[in-house]
Design a protein around this motif. Structure first.
Motif, PDB file in Angstrom:
ATOM      1  N   ARG A 116       0.808  -1.210   0.000  1.00  0.00           N
ATOM      2  CA  ARG A 116       0.000   0.000   0.000  1.00  0.00           C
ATOM      3  C   ARG A 116       0.847   1.268   0.000  1.00  0.00           C
ATOM      4  NH1 ARG A 116      -5.294  -1.253   1.449  1.00  0.00           N
ATOM      5  NH2 ARG A 116      -5.604  -3.384   2.129  1.00  0.00           N
ATOM      6  N   SER A 117       2.160   1.163  -0.129  1.00  0.00           N
ATOM      7  CA  SER A 117       3.005   2.343  -0.117  1.00  0.00           C
ATOM      8  C   SER A 117       2.789   3.144  -1.391  1.00  0.00           C
ATOM      9  CB  SER A 117       4.470   1.938  -0.003  1.00  0.00           C
ATOM     10  OG  SER A 117       4.901   1.321  -1.195  1.00  0.00           O
ATOM     11  N   PRO A 118       3.062   4.480  -1.332  1.00  0.00           N
ATOM     12  CA  PRO A 118       2.908   5.304  -2.543  1.00  0.00           C
ATOM     13  C   PRO A 118       3.739   4.781  -3.704  1.00  0.00           C
ATOM     14  CG  PRO A 118       3.144   6.680  -0.595  1.00  0.00           C
ATOM     15  CD  PRO A 118       3.402   5.274  -0.157  1.00  0.00           C
ATOM     16  N   PRO A 141      -5.115 -11.257  -4.885  1.00  0.00           N
ATOM     17  CA  PRO A 141      -5.881 -12.016  -3.882  1.00  0.00           C
ATOM     18  C   PRO A 141      -7.386 -11.916  -4.156  1.00  0.00           C
ATOM     19  CG  PRO A 141      -4.212 -10.646  -2.829  1.00  0.00           C
ATOM     20  CD  PRO A 141      -4.254 -10.230  -4.266  1.00  0.00           C
ATOM     21  N   VAL A 142      -8.094 -12.986  -3.887  1.00  0.00           N
ATOM     22  CA  VAL A 142      -9.529 -13.022  -4.174  1.00  0.00           C
ATOM     23  C   VAL A 142     -10.291 -11.892  -3.480  1.00  0.00           C
ATOM     24  CG1 VAL A 142     -11.644 -14.382  -3.921  1.00  0.00           C
ATOM     25  CG2 VAL A 142      -9.529 -15.485  -4.698  1.00  0.00           C
ATOM     26  N   LEU A 192       2.003   1.836  -5.258  1.00  0.00           N
ATOM     27  CA  LEU A 192       0.860   2.286  -6.048  1.00  0.00           C
ATOM     28  C   LEU A 192       1.326   2.828  -7.388  1.00  0.00           C
ATOM     29  CD1 LEU A 192      -2.142   2.933  -6.379  1.00  0.00           C
ATOM     30  CD2 LEU A 192      -1.736   5.087  -5.161  1.00  0.00           C
ATOM     31  N   LEU A 193       2.415   3.584  -7.380  1.00  0.00           N
ATOM     32  CA  LEU A 193       2.953   4.131  -8.622  1.00  0.00           C
ATOM     33  C   LEU A 193       3.430   3.012  -9.543  1.00  0.00           C
ATOM     34  CD1 LEU A 193       3.695   6.586 -10.298  1.00  0.00           C
ATOM     35  CD2 LEU A 193       5.879   6.687  -9.083  1.00  0.00           C
ATOM     36  N   ASP A 194       4.092   1.998  -8.960  1.00  0.00           N
ATOM     37  CA  ASP A 194       4.530   0.851  -9.768  1.00  0.00           C
ATOM     38  C   ASP A 194       3.335   0.143 -10.391  1.00  0.00           C
ATOM     39  OD1 ASP A 194       7.236   1.232  -9.290  1.00  0.00           O
ATOM     40  OD2 ASP A 194       7.243  -0.051  -7.504  1.00  0.00           O
ATOM     41  N   GLY A 195       2.249   0.007  -9.609  1.00  0.00           N
ATOM     42  CA  GLY A 195       1.048  -0.639 -10.131  1.00  0.00           C
ATOM     43  C   GLY A 195       0.425   0.152 -11.260  1.00  0.00           C
ATOM     44  N   LEU A 196       0.360   1.465 -11.104  1.00  0.00           N
ATOM     45  CA  LEU A 196      -0.194   2.304 -12.160  1.00  0.00           C
ATOM     46  C   LEU A 196       0.673   2.251 -13.420  1.00  0.00           C
ATOM     47  CD1 LEU A 196      -1.306   5.426 -10.089  1.00  0.00           C
ATOM     48  CD2 LEU A 196      -2.804   3.864 -11.347  1.00  0.00           C
ATOM     49  N   ARG A 197       1.984   2.255 -13.232  1.00  0.00           N
ATOM     50  CA  ARG A 197       2.880   2.147 -14.384  1.00  0.00           C
ATOM     51  C   ARG A 197       2.668   0.819 -15.105  1.00  0.00           C
ATOM     52  NH1 ARG A 197       7.175   5.513 -15.091  1.00  0.00           N
ATOM     53  NH2 ARG A 197       7.636   7.029 -13.449  1.00  0.00           N
ATOM     54  N   PHE A 198       2.548  -0.252 -14.337  1.00  0.00           N
ATOM     55  CA  PHE A 198       2.335  -1.568 -14.929  1.00  0.00           C
ATOM     56  C   PHE A 198       1.013  -1.588 -15.705  1.00  0.00           C
ATOM     57  CE2 PHE A 198       1.151  -5.958 -15.254  1.00  0.00           C
ATOM     58  CZ  PHE A 198       2.345  -6.666 -15.310  1.00  0.00           C
ATOM     59  N   ALA A 238       2.744  -6.743 -10.837  1.00  0.00           N
ATOM     60  CA  ALA A 238       1.616  -7.304 -11.583  1.00  0.00           C
ATOM     61  C   ALA A 238       0.340  -7.242 -10.758  1.00  0.00           C
ATOM     62  CB  ALA A 238       1.922  -8.740 -11.983  1.00  0.00           C
ATOM     63  N   ARG A 239       0.466  -7.544  -9.475  1.00  0.00           N
ATOM     64  CA  ARG A 239      -0.701  -7.489  -8.589  1.00  0.00           C
ATOM     65  C   ARG A 239      -1.254  -6.069  -8.531  1.00  0.00           C
ATOM     66  NH1 ARG A 239       1.762  -9.179  -4.205  1.00  0.00           N
ATOM     67  NH2 ARG A 239       1.364 -11.340  -4.789  1.00  0.00           N
ATOM     68  N   GLY A 240      -0.376  -5.108  -8.301  1.00  0.00           N
ATOM     69  CA  GLY A 240      -0.817  -3.719  -8.261  1.00  0.00           C
ATOM     70  C   GLY A 240      -1.369  -3.252  -9.591  1.00  0.00           C
ATOM     71  N   GLY A 241      -0.740  -3.704 -10.680  1.00  0.00           N
ATOM     72  CA  GLY A 241      -1.187  -3.304 -12.003  1.00  0.00           C
ATOM     73  C   GLY A 241      -2.584  -3.801 -12.319  1.00  0.00           C
ATOM     74  N   MET A 242      -2.871  -5.036 -11.977  1.00  0.00           N
ATOM     75  CA  MET A 242      -4.204  -5.566 -12.256  1.00  0.00           C
ATOM     76  C   MET A 242      -5.265  -4.956 -11.343  1.00  0.00           C
ATOM     77  SD  MET A 242      -4.093  -7.447 -14.907  1.00  0.00           S
ATOM     78  CE  MET A 242      -2.968  -6.168 -15.492  1.00  0.00           C
ATOM     79  N   LEU A 243      -4.876  -4.571 -10.139  1.00  0.00           N
ATOM     80  CA  LEU A 243      -5.827  -3.865  -9.281  1.00  0.00           C
ATOM     81  C   LEU A 243      -6.098  -2.454  -9.804  1.00  0.00           C
ATOM     82  CD1 LEU A 243      -4.621  -4.992  -5.741  1.00  0.00           C
ATOM     83  CD2 LEU A 243      -6.860  -5.442  -6.769  1.00  0.00           C
TER      84      LEU A 243
END
Length: 269
Positions: free
Chosen positions: A9-11, A190-191, A14-20, A40-45
Motif C-alpha cells: 500500500r506504499s505510494p 488475492p480473491v 501504487l505508482l509501480d502498479g499504475l505504471r504496470f 503485476a498485482r498492483g497493475g491488475m488492481l
C-alpha cells in the motif's frame, strides 16, 4: 513470493502498479519499471483506472462529434475507435484469436497454437465483426437518447472491461502457457482484493448513472457493470475448461466481452 499476500500500500507500490497497468494495457507513453509479481498485482488492481481514462477519452470524442454536428452513429463510431487506438487493438485481437481457438474444437494445446498464429481465422473475423457492430449500435442508441447517456455508456463499458481483467487475475486462475502477459498476471491478485475492486467499480458506475439519470440511472448503470462482469466470468470459466487457464488473448476477449455486455444492457434499459 506468496501470491495471496495483500498488495503493498506504499505510494511507490501504487505508482509501480499504475505504471504496470498503463504500460501494459494502453499505448500511453508510460514506462514499466518493475515486472515482478508485486507490480503485476498492483497493475491488475489498477486496471479499472486505465479503463476510466480510456472511457473518458472515448466519451470526449463522441461528445465533440455531436457538438460539431455529427449524428449519434458517427459519435458512436468515434467512441468505439478510441479504445481500439489506445490499446493498439490488442483486446480486439485477443477476442478474435480466442474465438478462433474456441471455435476450432481442437484439444487445448492445438487450440493455443491456433491462437498464437498471426492470421485471423473465420471464427475470429465473424466474432470481431459482430462485436464491433453491436458496440457501435449500442453506443449510437445511447447517444441518440442524449449526449450524457452515450458518454456514460462509454465510461461504464471501458471501466467494466478492465475490471474483468482484475477478476481474471485472481488467485486460483492458472495461466495456460508459461510465458506471456497471461502468465505474468495469472493468480496475482488475492480473491478478496479482486472482489473489492469489482464492488468499487459497480458502485462507481452506479454513481455515474445517478448523475445522468437519477436513482433509476444509478440502478441501471450499477447492474450493467455487474452483468458485464458476470459475462466475463462465464467466458473465463469456459476458457479455463478449454485451454486449462488464461492467456493474453483470453484477457483481451474478457475485456471486450464484459464491456460489450454492459453496453448492451444499458441500451436495452
Amino acid at each position: 513470493m506468496n501470491d495471496t499476500a495483500p498488495a503493498p500500500r506504499s505510494p511507490r507500490s501504487l505508482l509501480d502498479g499504475l505504471r504496470f497497468a498503463f504500460g501494459t494495457l494502453t499505448v500511453l507513453p508510460v514506462r514499466v519499471t518493475r515486472w515482478d509479481r508485486a507490480a503485476a498485482r498492483g497493475g491488475m488492481l489498477c486496471a479499472p483506472v486505465t479503463g476510466l481514462v480510456v472511457g473518458l477519452c472515448a466519451a470526449a470524442l463522441g461528445g465533440a462529434v455531436l457538438l460539431l454536428g455529427g449524428g449519434p452513429l458517427l459519435a458512436a463510431t468515434g467512441s468505439a475507435v478510441v479504445p481500439a487506438v489506445l490499446t493498439r487493438g490488442l483486446h480486439l485481437d485477443g477476442l478474435a484469436d480466442t474465438a478462433d481457438g474456441l471455435g476450432s474444437g481442437k484439444p487445448a494445446q492445438e487450440a493455443l497454437r491456433i491462437m498464437k498464429r498471426s492470421d485471423i481465422g473465420p471464427f475470429g473475423v465473424i466474432t470481431l465483426l459482430f462485436a464491433l457492430l453491436a458496440q457501435v449500435a449500442a453506443l449510437s442508441g445511447l447517444y441518440a437518447a442524449e449526449w450524457a447517456a452515450g458518454a456514460a455508456g462509454a465510461v461504464v463499458a471501458a471501466v467494466t472491461a478492465r475490471a474483468a481483467l482484475t477478476l481474471a487475475s485472481r488467485a486460483g486462475v492458472p495461466p495456460a502457457r508459461p510465458e506471456g502477459l497471461g502468465a505474468a498476471v495469472a493468480g496475482a491478485v488475492p480473491v478478496p482484493a479482486a472482489a473489492g475492486c469489482a464492488a468499487l467499480v459497480a458502485a462507481g458506475c452506479a454513481a455515474l448513472g445517478a448523475v445522468v439519470g437519477g436513482p433509476s440511472g444509478a440502478l441501471h448503470s450499477g447492474l450493467a457493470a455487474l452483468l458485464g462482469l458476470a459475462a466475463g466470468e462465464v467466458l473465463l470459466r469456459h476458457c479455463r475448461r478449454r485451454f486449462g487457464g488464461v492467456t493474453g488473448d483470453v484477457f483481451g476477449a474478457l475485456a471486450e466481452s464484459a464491456g460489450l455486455a454492459a453496453l448492451v444492457f444499458l441500451t436495452l434499459g
